[in-house]
Design an enzyme around this catalytic site. Structure first.
Site, PDB file in Angstrom:
ATOM      1  N   ASP A 195       0.900  -1.154   0.000  1.00  0.00           N
ATOM      2  CA  ASP A 195       0.000   0.000   0.000  1.00  0.00           C
ATOM      3  C   ASP A 195       0.934   1.197   0.000  1.00  0.00           C
ATOM      4  O   ASP A 195       1.525   1.535   1.025  1.00  0.00           O
ATOM      5  CB  ASP A 195      -0.881  -0.004   1.255  1.00  0.00           C
ATOM      6  N   HIS A 196       1.085   1.826  -1.155  1.00  0.00           N
ATOM      7  CA  HIS A 196       2.174   2.807  -1.281  1.00  0.00           C
ATOM      8  C   HIS A 196       1.994   3.998  -0.338  1.00  0.00           C
ATOM      9  O   HIS A 196       2.949   4.722  -0.077  1.00  0.00           O
ATOM     10  CB  HIS A 196       2.342   3.256  -2.731  1.00  0.00           C
ATOM     11  N   HIS A 259      -5.953   2.696   1.486  1.00  0.00           N
ATOM     12  CA  HIS A 259      -5.175   3.862   1.922  1.00  0.00           C
ATOM     13  C   HIS A 259      -5.757   4.535   3.165  1.00  0.00           C
ATOM     14  O   HIS A 259      -5.052   4.791   4.137  1.00  0.00           O
ATOM     15  CB  HIS A 259      -5.082   4.900   0.811  1.00  0.00           C
TER      16      HIS A 259
END
Lengths: 510, 361
Positions: A195-196, A259
Site C-alpha cells: 500500500d504505497h 489507503h
C-alpha cells in the site's frame, strides 16, 4: 552460518537490503517503467542497491533485453527523482533482463527458473523477490505457476518473497480466496501486500509524532479529542483511460478500504510493544477489529454518503460529469466520492467519530489528517461568543508535507481579542532534501525482509469485512442509500456537509 | 576605524547589507518584512569560524550551497585577533532557494561578523547572542585551533565540524581536539570532513565485500595498497585505520616515514603500503591483493563514481558507488545528513596516530 562482512558493521542505519533477483510480473505496464525501475535506479544512485541485484521483467509481449532496457531508460530519463546519469544507467541496466511468457504458460515458468538459476550462477545470490504487478485476475495464476515451477521455495539459507500490488481482492470473499492462494504458495512472513501510502514519509511520521513526543500521547484520547477528519481529495477525473478500472472498483474499494483505512489505523492504534512488523501490525489489526460495523442499509445511509460529480469547473477548466467520462457506463452507479462517519469501539476512542472523505474532481489535490481537540471552556476569553477556538493538529500527507497546530492567540492591541493562528512545520523548509519515493522505501524494505509497512493478511480481511457491509447496502435489493451529486470542482455533496452538521461539526476548510 | 574596513578582500556586496551591531535585530526583521513571498526557514544554527579575513566571501558561497539542503541561521565569523583595536562589524543577507515547483522561496538568513582585536570571550559573547534558541549549533572551525578554541566556546556547540586534513601538523591538533572533547564530557560531537571525504569509499569497500567470494579473499589478503592524492595523506590513514579496526587486524610494525606497515590477521602478516599520487581525489585507489585475486576501488579525477572491481578466480564483478562529495560545501551537506559516533572516531584516531608515527620509538 553465513560469514559477516566486517565492513558493513557500523554503517547500517537501517536493515541492509540483501542481494536478490527481483522478478516483475506485468513488466510492460506503467508501474514498472514509471515507478518500480526508477525506484531501483534511485536506490542505486544513493548507493544502497544490494550488490549483484538483478531485475527480470516478465510479460507477454515479445522483446529483447536490449529493447526492454531502452524502453525503461526513456521513461527513467523523464521521471527519475534524482535525474538520469548515463554512466550509472549503463551499469545499472546491465542487471535488467526480459523474459517473455504468457502468465498461464508452465513452460514459461520453467524457462524463468532456468534464467534465475543462470543469474544465480553469475552471482545473483539465490534470493528472489517476485513482484506481482499484473492485473489482479492474474495474481492466483501467477502464484500457482510459481508453485508448480518450484520457484516459491528458496534454496537453503536463501529466501523467496512475493510482493502483491493493490487491489487485494474486491471484497472479503475474494480477499480470502486470494489469501489462500498466497498461503498455498508463500508463508505469510514472505508475503508483502503493498500500500504505497504507507511508504510515504508523512505516513511513517504519524507513529513518530505520536510515540516519540511526550506531549501528544497523554491527550490522544476521547478526553481531549473531539473528532478526527481524514481527507483525500483529488482534482482529477477519469483522465488517461482510468475509467475502465475505476467504474468497476469505485472510490470505496479503490481508496477507503486500503489507503484511508491504513491512515486511520496509524492514528487510532495503541502503542505497539516494539517496532517489529508484527508488533505494529498487531495493533493495527486491533483497530480494524474495533470498528463499529453498520447494522443495515439504513445505518449505512445515515453514516455514509456516496456521490458522483456532475458537470462543473475544476481550476478554471470545464469538467464533464462522472457518467460522461471516458469508459464510464452512462448509467453507472459507481461512487466517485465517499464521506463517512466511523466509530471505533475502544476505551480510547469511545465517542470520538472519525470522518473520512475522499473523492475525484474536488477543488485541489490534498491528503491530510486533522485532529480536532475539544473546545476550551467558554468562560474567559471566549465568553458569550461562538468562536471556534478549538485546537486542530493537522498532519499533511501530501502535498506540502508537514504538521501544523492551530492555536488561539491574542490580537495585538488594547482590547483582549483572540484569533486563530497556525504553528507550522514543513518538511521542505526543515529538511530541504526531497523525500524518497514511497516505492523506493517499500522495495528496500521488501529486500531487507521488513514487512512493517506492508499490510498483513488479517488486516486486509478485517478492512474488507467492514467495507463489504457498505457495498452490500449500496448494491442490495432494497433500501439502497441514494447516490448524491456534486458539481465538479466543489467540495462534495451537501449531504456530506449534513453528515457532520447533524453532529454539530463542519468539514475542515482546505 | 580599523584598517580592515578598506581591506579589498571583503566583498561586502556578497555579504549583504552592513548594519550596525546595535541595530542588527531590527534589520534582520526588516529583511523579512520587505518580501512576503519569502519564507524564513531554520533547522539549526550553523556557524563558520575562521581567522582568515577573506574567508567571509568564500564561506558565504558555502552557506549558499549548504542551505539548499539544510535550512539554517548562518553565522559567519572572521576573526582578526592581531588587530590593534577591538571592533566588530556585521552584515546581513539571506540565501533563498525555490521549492514547490518554483512557487515559494525558502530562505535562510546569514549574519557575517568581522571581529578584530582581542578581548576575553569576544567571539562567544558577540556571536552567541545571535543564536536561534532551541535549535542546535553546528560550529565549523576552519584551520588549526587557536587560543580562541576554549571552553566558553565549545560548551555551547552541539556539533563541531573540522577538517583535520587541512592541518599541516595534525598530531598536536588531534590531541587538542580530544582533550577539549573530554573536558566537555563529550558534550559536542565531532564531524571531521577528512573522515567524511572517505565515507563513500568506505561504502564502496563494504559493498565490495558483499560480493560472493570476497570474504574468502579478505582472509587471505597479502597486500593492501592505498594511494592518496596531494594533501590527503591523513584521509588515507583514516581509511586504513577504519579497515584495520573493522577487520579486527593488528597493526604490528612499520616505517611511518616510508608509509609502509605490517598488519596481521590471525597470526598471518600482510603488507600495508601508502603511496602518494598526483590526483585531486583524496584516495584515488585502494587495492587488496591475495592468491584469490584482487579487489580494487578506483576514483578517477573526473568521475562522480567510485569504480569497484572484484576480480577473483571465481569470477569478476564491477560496480559503481556514488561519490558526490568533493567540495567543502558538499562534504558538509553530506555530513549534516548523517548522525555521528564521536567515540568511535576517537577510537580510530589511536590507530591513525600510530600510522602517522606518533608512537614511534
Amino acid at each position: 552460518m553465513e560469514a559477516i562482512n566486517p565492513f558493513r558493521e557500523d554503517q547500517a542505519t537501517r536493515t541492509r537490503p540483501e542481494s536478490c533477483t527481483v522478478v516483475i510480473f506485468g513488466a510492460s505496464g506503467d508501474l514498472t517503467s514509471r515507478k518500480l525501475v526508477p525506484a531501483l535506479y534511485n536506490i542505486a544512485a544513493d548507493g544502497e542497491l544490494p550488490p549483484t541485484l538483478r531485475v527480470v521483467g516478465f510479460a507477454r509481449r515479445e522483446k529483447s533485453h536490449q529493447s526492454f532496457r531502452a524502453e525503461l531508460e526513456a521513461v527513467n530519463r523523464k521521471v527519475s527523482r534524482q535525474g538520469h546519469d548515463d554512466r550509472l544507467w549503463a551499469s545499472f541496466s546491465q542487471s535488467i533482463f526480459y523474459h517473455q511468457s504468457e502468465f498461464e504458460d508452465s513452460d514459461g515458468y520453467a524457462r524463468l527458473a532456468k534464467l534465475l538459476d543462470d543469474l544465480d550462477a553469475q552471482g545473483a545470490g539465490g534470493n528472489r523477490l517476485f513482484y506481482l504487478s499484473t492485473s489482479p485476475d492474474y495474481f492466483p495464476i501467477v502464484l500457482e505457476q510459481l508453485r508448480k515451477a518450484g520457484l516459491h521455495q528458496a534454496a537453503p539459507g536463501k529466501w523467496a518473497r512475493v510482493v502483491i500490488e493493490k487491489p487485494f481482492g474486491t471484497d472479503l470473499a475474494t480477499a480470502q480466496i486470494l489469501n489462500r492462494a498466497v498461503h498455498d504458495t508463500f508463508d505469510e512472513k514472505d508475503t508483502y501486500r503493498i500500500d504505497h501510502y504507507l511508504g510515504k514519509e508523512t505516513a511513517q511520521n504519524i507513529m513518530v509524532l505520536r510515540f516519540a513526543n511526550a506531549i501528544f500521547e497523554p491527550i490522544w484520547n476521547n478526553r481531549y479529542i473531539d473528532h478526527i477528519q481524514i481527507t483525500c481529495a483529488e482534482n482529477l477525473g477519469m483522465e488517461g483511460g482510468r475509467g475502465g478500472y475505476y467504474d468497476k472498483a469505485g472510490c470505496l474499494r479503490d481508496m477507503v478500504q486500503n489507503h484511508l483505512m491504513q491512515l486511520l489505523s496509524l492514528v487510532a492504534m495503541e502503542p505497539p510493544t516494539d517496532l517489529s512488523a508484527d508488533g505494529v501490525r498487531d495493533e493495527k489489526v486491533k483497530v480494524f477489529r474495533s470498528l463499529r460495523h453498520f447494522t443495515d442499509a439504513a445505518d449505512v445511509a445515515k453514516n455514509v454518503v456516496r456521490a458522483q460529480y456532475t458537470t462543473g469547473t475544476v481550476n478554471g477548466k470545464a469538467a464533464v460529469g462522472y457518467r460522461q467520462e471516458d469508459r464510464i457506463h452512462p448509467e453507472s452507479m459507481t461512487e466517485a466520492y465517499v464521506a463517512m462517519k466511523i466509530n471505533i469501539d475502544t476505551w480510547r476512542w469511545e465517542g470520538v467519530p472519525f470522518y473520512l472523505r475522499v473523492g475525484k474532481q474536488l477543488p485541489k489535490k490534498t491528503t491530510e489528517i486533522s485532529v480536532h481537540f475539544k473546545a476550551p471552556p467558554h468562560v474567559l476569553f471566549n465568553r458569550g461568543t461562538e468562536d471556534d477556538s478549538a485546537n486542530v493538529l493537522v498532519i499533511r500527507i501530501q502535498p506540502d508535507e508537514g504538521i501544523s497546530l492551530r492555536i488561539a492567540s491574542k490580537i495585538p492591541g488594547p482590547a483582549v481579542r483572540t484569533e486563530r493562528v497556525k504553528m507550522d512545520f514543513q518538511y521542505s523548509t526543515s529538511f530541504g532534501k526531497a523525500s524518497p519515493e514511497a516505492y523506493e522505501r517499500l522495495l528496500l524494505d521488501a529486500m531487507s525482509g521488513d514487512a512493517t509497512l506492508f499490510a498483513r493478511g488479517d488486516e486486509v480481511e478485517h478492512a474488507w469485512r467492514y467495507i463489504d457491509i457498505i457495498e452490500q447496502a449500496w448494491h442490495g435489493e432494497t433500501g439502497q442509500p441514494p447516490m448524491c451529486h456534486y458539481p465538479a470542482g466543489s467540495w462534495g455533496p451537501a449531504e456530506a456537509d449534513e453528515l457532520l452538521k447533524q453532529d454539530g461539526r463542519n468539514w475542515r476548510r482546505l | 576605524m580599523p584598517s580592515l574596513i578598506l581591506d579589498p578582500d571583503i566583498p561586502s556586496a556578497d555579504l549583504g547589507n552592513e548594519v550596525p551591531l546595535a541595530g542588527l535585530g531590527m534589520h534582520l526583521k526588516q529583511l523579512w518584512q520587505s518580501n512576503e513571498a519569502k519564507t524564513k526557514a531554520s533547522l539549526m544554527n550553523f556557524a563558520i569560524y575562521s581567522e582568515e579575513v577573506a574567508s567571509l566571501a568564500e564561506n558565504t558561497a558555502v552557506i549558499h550551497e549548504v542551505t539548499q539542503e539544510h535550512a539554517c541561521r548562518a553565522l559567519l565569523i572572521a576573526a582578526h585577533p592581531g588587530a590593534a583595536e577591538v571592533s566588530v562589524r556585521a552584515w546581513i543577507t539571506a540565501h533563498c532557494q525555490l521549492t514547490s515547483g518554483g512557487k515559494k522561496a525558502i530562505c535562510s538568513e546569514q549574519i557575517a561578523f568581522l571581529i578584530a582585536g582581542q578581548s576575553p570571550n569576544l567571539v562567544p559573547n558577540t556571536v552567541f547572542s545571535w543564536l536561534e534558541s532551541d535549535l542546535p549549533l553546528t560550529f565549523w572551525w576552519q584551520g588549526e585551533f587557536s587560543p580562541r578554541f576554549e571552553p566558553h566556546l565549545y560548551a555551547v556547540i552541539d556539533r563541531l565540524v573540522i577538517d583535520s586534513g587541512s592541518w599541516p601538523d595534525p598530531l598536536p591538533q588531534l590531541r587538542r581536539l580530544e582533550q577539549a572533547w573530554r573536558h566537555d564530557h563529550g558534550g559536542f560531537t565531532v564531524n571531521d570532513l577528512t573522515w567524511t571525504r572517505v565515507l563513500h569509499l568506505r561504502l564502496a569497500m563494504a559493498a565490495a565485500f558483499d560480493e560472493p567470494g570476497a570474504l574468502d579473499h579478505l582472509r587471505e589478503v597479502e597486500e593492501i595498497q592505498i594511494d592518496y592524492g596531494n594533501g590527503h595523506r591523513l584521509a588515507a590513514k583514516m581509511f586504513a585505520a577504519w579497515m584495520i579496526h573493522q577487520a579486527a587486524w593488528n597493526l604490528e610494525s612499520g616505517r611511518p616515514s616510508e608509509d609502509s606497515f605490517t598488519v596481521s590477521q590471525h597470526g598471518r602478516d600482510m603488507r600495508l603500503v601508502f603511496g602518494q599520487v598526483d590526483s585531486p581525489r583524496a584516495v584515488p585507489r585502494v587495492q587488496l591483493k591475495g592468491p584469490r585475486g584482487v579487489i580494487c576501488l578506483t576514483h578517477e579525477p573526473d568521475s562522480a563514481w567510485i569504480h569497484t572491481l572484484v576480480g577473483l578466480t571465481t569470477g569478476s564483478v564491477e560496480r559503481l558507488t556514488p561519490c558526490p562529495c568533493d567540495t567543502p560545501a558538499e562534504l558538509v551537506i553530506e555530513r549534516l545528513r548523517r548522525g555521528c559516533k564521536t567515540k568511535r572516531y576517537f577510537t580510530l584516531l589511536r590507530t591513525v596516530r600510530a600510522l602517522l608515527g606518533e608512537y614511534e620509538g
